[in-house]
Design a protein around this motif. Structure first.
Motif, PDB file in Angstrom:
ATOM      1  N   SER A 129       0.826  -1.201   0.000  1.00  0.00           N
ATOM      2  CA  SER A 129       0.000   0.000   0.000  1.00  0.00           C
ATOM      3  C   SER A 129       0.865   1.257   0.000  1.00  0.00           C
ATOM      4  O   SER A 129       1.671   1.448   0.914  1.00  0.00           O
ATOM      5  CB  SER A 129      -0.898   0.007   1.236  1.00  0.00           C
ATOM      6  N   PRO A 130       0.683   2.138  -0.989  1.00  0.00           N
ATOM      7  CA  PRO A 130       1.469   3.379  -1.008  1.00  0.00           C
ATOM      8  C   PRO A 130       1.275   4.207   0.264  1.00  0.00           C
ATOM      9  O   PRO A 130       2.231   4.791   0.775  1.00  0.00           O
ATOM     10  CB  PRO A 130       0.930   4.135  -2.226  1.00  0.00           C
ATOM     11  N   THR A 131       0.073   4.240   0.792  1.00  0.00           N
ATOM     12  CA  THR A 131      -0.213   5.004   2.006  1.00  0.00           C
ATOM     13  C   THR A 131       0.618   4.494   3.177  1.00  0.00           C
ATOM     14  O   THR A 131       1.272   5.264   3.891  1.00  0.00           O
ATOM     15  CB  THR A 131      -1.710   4.935   2.350  1.00  0.00           C
ATOM     16  N   HIS A 132       0.594   3.176   3.389  1.00  0.00           N
ATOM     17  CA  HIS A 132       1.336   2.598   4.507  1.00  0.00           C
ATOM     18  C   HIS A 132       2.843   2.689   4.284  1.00  0.00           C
ATOM     19  O   HIS A 132       3.593   2.960   5.227  1.00  0.00           O
ATOM     20  CB  HIS A 132       0.905   1.156   4.761  1.00  0.00           C
ATOM     21  N   VAL A 133       3.307   2.472   3.043  1.00  0.00           N
ATOM     22  CA  VAL A 133       4.736   2.579   2.746  1.00  0.00           C
ATOM     23  C   VAL A 133       5.230   3.982   3.075  1.00  0.00           C
ATOM     24  O   VAL A 133       6.242   4.156   3.763  1.00  0.00           O
ATOM     25  CB  VAL A 133       5.027   2.229   1.266  1.00  0.00           C
ATOM     26  N   ASN A 134       4.525   4.995   2.586  1.00  0.00           N
ATOM     27  CA  ASN A 134       4.937   6.377   2.859  1.00  0.00           C
ATOM     28  C   ASN A 134       4.934   6.684   4.357  1.00  0.00           C
ATOM     29  O   ASN A 134       5.805   7.389   4.859  1.00  0.00           O
ATOM     30  CB  ASN A 134       4.056   7.365   2.101  1.00  0.00           C
ATOM     31  N   SER A 135       3.963   6.147   5.071  1.00  0.00           N
ATOM     32  CA  SER A 135       3.890   6.368   6.511  1.00  0.00           C
ATOM     33  C   SER A 135       5.075   5.719   7.220  1.00  0.00           C
ATOM     34  O   SER A 135       5.725   6.345   8.064  1.00  0.00           O
ATOM     35  CB  SER A 135       2.571   5.810   7.044  1.00  0.00           C
ATOM     36  N   TYR A 136       5.379   4.470   6.897  1.00  0.00           N
ATOM     37  CA  TYR A 136       6.518   3.792   7.515  1.00  0.00           C
ATOM     38  C   TYR A 136       7.810   4.561   7.254  1.00  0.00           C
ATOM     39  O   TYR A 136       8.593   4.822   8.165  1.00  0.00           O
ATOM     40  CB  TYR A 136       6.671   2.375   6.964  1.00  0.00           C
ATOM     41  N   ILE A 137       8.027   4.925   5.992  1.00  0.00           N
ATOM     42  CA  ILE A 137       9.265   5.608   5.608  1.00  0.00           C
ATOM     43  C   ILE A 137       9.380   6.964   6.303  1.00  0.00           C
ATOM     44  O   ILE A 137      10.451   7.329   6.798  1.00  0.00           O
ATOM     45  CB  ILE A 137       9.340   5.754   4.070  1.00  0.00           C
ATOM     46  N   SER A 138       8.279   7.707   6.371  1.00  0.00           N
ATOM     47  CA  SER A 138       8.330   9.032   6.994  1.00  0.00           C
ATOM     48  C   SER A 138       8.637   8.957   8.486  1.00  0.00           C
ATOM     49  O   SER A 138       9.043   9.935   9.086  1.00  0.00           O
ATOM     50  CB  SER A 138       7.027   9.800   6.750  1.00  0.00           C
ATOM     51  N   HIS A 139       8.455   7.772   9.068  1.00  0.00           N
ATOM     52  CA  HIS A 139       8.772   7.571  10.479  1.00  0.00           C
ATOM     53  C   HIS A 139      10.091   6.808  10.656  1.00  0.00           C
ATOM     54  O   HIS A 139      10.374   6.287  11.735  1.00  0.00           O
ATOM     55  CB  HIS A 139       7.630   6.839  11.183  1.00  0.00           C
ATOM     56  N   GLY A 140      10.870   6.730   9.589  1.00  0.00           N
ATOM     57  CA  GLY A 140      12.207   6.163   9.676  1.00  0.00           C
ATOM     58  C   GLY A 140      12.303   4.651   9.646  1.00  0.00           C
ATOM     59  O   GLY A 140      13.338   4.090   9.996  1.00  0.00           O
ATOM     60  N   LEU A 141      11.237   3.971   9.227  1.00  0.00           N
ATOM     61  CA  LEU A 141      11.273   2.512   9.161  1.00  0.00           C
ATOM     62  C   LEU A 141      11.600   2.042   7.744  1.00  0.00           C
ATOM     63  O   LEU A 141      11.065   2.568   6.765  1.00  0.00           O
ATOM     64  CB  LEU A 141       9.932   1.915   9.598  1.00  0.00           C
ATOM     65  N   ARG A 142      12.473   1.046   7.658  1.00  0.00           N
ATOM     66  CA  ARG A 142      12.808   0.433   6.373  1.00  0.00           C
ATOM     67  C   ARG A 142      11.561  -0.274   5.842  1.00  0.00           C
ATOM     68  O   ARG A 142      10.811  -0.889   6.612  1.00  0.00           O
ATOM     69  CB  ARG A 142      13.940  -0.577   6.556  1.00  0.00           C
ATOM     70  N   CYS A 143      11.365  -0.211   4.545  1.00  0.00           N
ATOM     71  CA  CYS A 143      10.186  -0.833   3.945  1.00  0.00           C
ATOM     72  C   CYS A 143      10.568  -1.533   2.647  1.00  0.00           C
ATOM     73  O   CYS A 143      11.375  -1.022   1.869  1.00  0.00           O
ATOM     74  CB  CYS A 143       9.126   0.240   3.677  1.00  0.00           C
ATOM     75  N   MET A 144       9.978  -2.692   2.433  1.00  0.00           N
ATOM     76  CA  MET A 144      10.147  -3.438   1.192  1.00  0.00           C
ATOM     77  C   MET A 144       8.791  -3.512   0.522  1.00  0.00           C
ATOM     78  O   MET A 144       7.807  -3.889   1.144  1.00  0.00           O
ATOM     79  CB  MET A 144      10.718  -4.812   1.477  1.00  0.00           C
ATOM     80  N   MET A 145       8.772  -3.140  -0.770  1.00  0.00           N
ATOM     81  CA  MET A 145       7.507  -2.972  -1.475  1.00  0.00           C
ATOM     82  C   MET A 145       7.556  -3.685  -2.823  1.00  0.00           C
ATOM     83  O   MET A 145       8.475  -3.459  -3.608  1.00  0.00           O
ATOM     84  CB  MET A 145       7.261  -1.477  -1.684  1.00  0.00           C
ATOM     85  N   PRO A 146       6.573  -4.548  -3.096  1.00  0.00           N
ATOM     86  CA  PRO A 146       6.545  -5.179  -4.416  1.00  0.00           C
ATOM     87  C   PRO A 146       6.251  -4.123  -5.481  1.00  0.00           C
ATOM     88  O   PRO A 146       5.534  -3.157  -5.236  1.00  0.00           O
ATOM     89  CB  PRO A 146       5.398  -6.192  -4.309  1.00  0.00           C
ATOM     90  N   VAL A 147       6.813  -4.307  -6.657  1.00  0.00           N
ATOM     91  CA  VAL A 147       6.551  -3.402  -7.768  1.00  0.00           C
ATOM     92  C   VAL A 147       5.164  -3.735  -8.315  1.00  0.00           C
ATOM     93  O   VAL A 147       4.901  -4.861  -8.743  1.00  0.00           O
ATOM     94  CB  VAL A 147       7.622  -3.572  -8.875  1.00  0.00           C
ATOM     95  N   THR A 148       4.262  -2.748  -8.241  1.00  0.00           N
ATOM     96  CA  THR A 148       2.912  -2.909  -8.780  1.00  0.00           C
ATOM     97  C   THR A 148       2.536  -1.629  -9.516  1.00  0.00           C
ATOM     98  O   THR A 148       3.169  -0.587  -9.318  1.00  0.00           O
ATOM     99  CB  THR A 148       1.869  -3.146  -7.667  1.00  0.00           C
ATOM    100  N   ALA A 149       1.513  -1.691 -10.320  1.00  0.00           N
ATOM    101  CA  ALA A 149       1.064  -0.513 -11.063  1.00  0.00           C
ATOM    102  C   ALA A 149       0.552   0.573 -10.125  1.00  0.00           C
ATOM    103  O   ALA A 149       0.702   1.759 -10.400  1.00  0.00           O
ATOM    104  CB  ALA A 149      -0.024  -0.908 -12.061  1.00  0.00           C
ATOM    105  N   TYR A 150      -0.036   0.197  -8.996  1.00  0.00           N
ATOM    106  CA  TYR A 150      -0.670   1.184  -8.127  1.00  0.00           C
ATOM    107  C   TYR A 150       0.265   1.834  -7.108  1.00  0.00           C
ATOM    108  O   TYR A 150      -0.159   2.706  -6.367  1.00  0.00           O
ATOM    109  CB  TYR A 150      -1.883   0.594  -7.408  1.00  0.00           C
TER     110      TYR A 150
END
Length: 181
Positions: A128-149
């Motif tokens: 989820s772009p929303t959750h990824v951005n939230s994790y990153i903005s709080h300094g947490l490493r995130c792994m995200m599958p490449v998807t169209a959305y």
């Protein structure tokens, strides 16, 4: 998956490469909102059909190596059928995990955990772009599958994109090597 099911249910041909999360505009053509479709998807007890064997193998391999696996899902905690189906599905497909939390507020949950307090969150795996951005903005490493959305998520040092389960496995191994409490 959800797109295949929704196409079959509505007879509306959906674009699989739509960059919009939950296909909001496309699903509006059906006369119902994306949220209404998702609630119906849950009621049909289809959440049990989503994982791939490869993703399960990656999770299980790290669990077997002693990595604590805490699943955090935005599935509705107040929907008893959904919660039951999620536990049953995880059991039936053999996902190994240590804990599970149901919450739409994933970042708020993460910030309130002992893992965060002790700097012990190695990575979040999220599409989820929303959750990824939230994790990153709080300094947490995130792994995200490449998807169209989720192509609009900005690249940064804390984000690793992966195209397949081998890339995910490699990224997690690297994160574990770099992890120091």
């Amino acid at each position: 998956t959800f797109i295949t099911w929704i196409t079959r249910e509505t007879n509306v041909e959906l674009e699989h490469d739509d960059p919009q999360f939950y296909l909001v505009d496309q699903l509006a053509k059906t006369g119902k909102s994306a949220n209404e479709h998702f609630k119906y998807f849950i009621k049909q007890r289809l959440l049990r059909t989503l994982p791939t064997k490869q993703s399960i193998d990656v999770i299980n391999a790290f669990h077997d190596e002693g990595v604590w696996i805490h699943l955090v899902t935005a599935r509705p905690e107040d929907d008893v059928t959904c919660v039951h189906d999620t536990y049953k599905w995880l059991h039936d497909v053999g996902v190994k995990y240590d804990d599970i939390t149901f919450t739409h507020e994933k970042m708020t949950f993460a910030l309130g955990t002992q893992y965060h307090a002790h700097g012990a969150i190695i990575t979040c795996i999220e599409d989820s772009p929303t959750h990824v951005n939230s994790y990153i903005s709080h300094g947490l490493r995130c792994m995200m599958p490449v998807t169209a959305y989720n192509t609009d998520v900005s690249d940064c040092q804390l984000l690793t994109r992966y195209r397949d389960h081998q890339e995910l496995r490699t990224a997690i191994e690297l994160a574990l090597e770099q992890f120091v409490i």
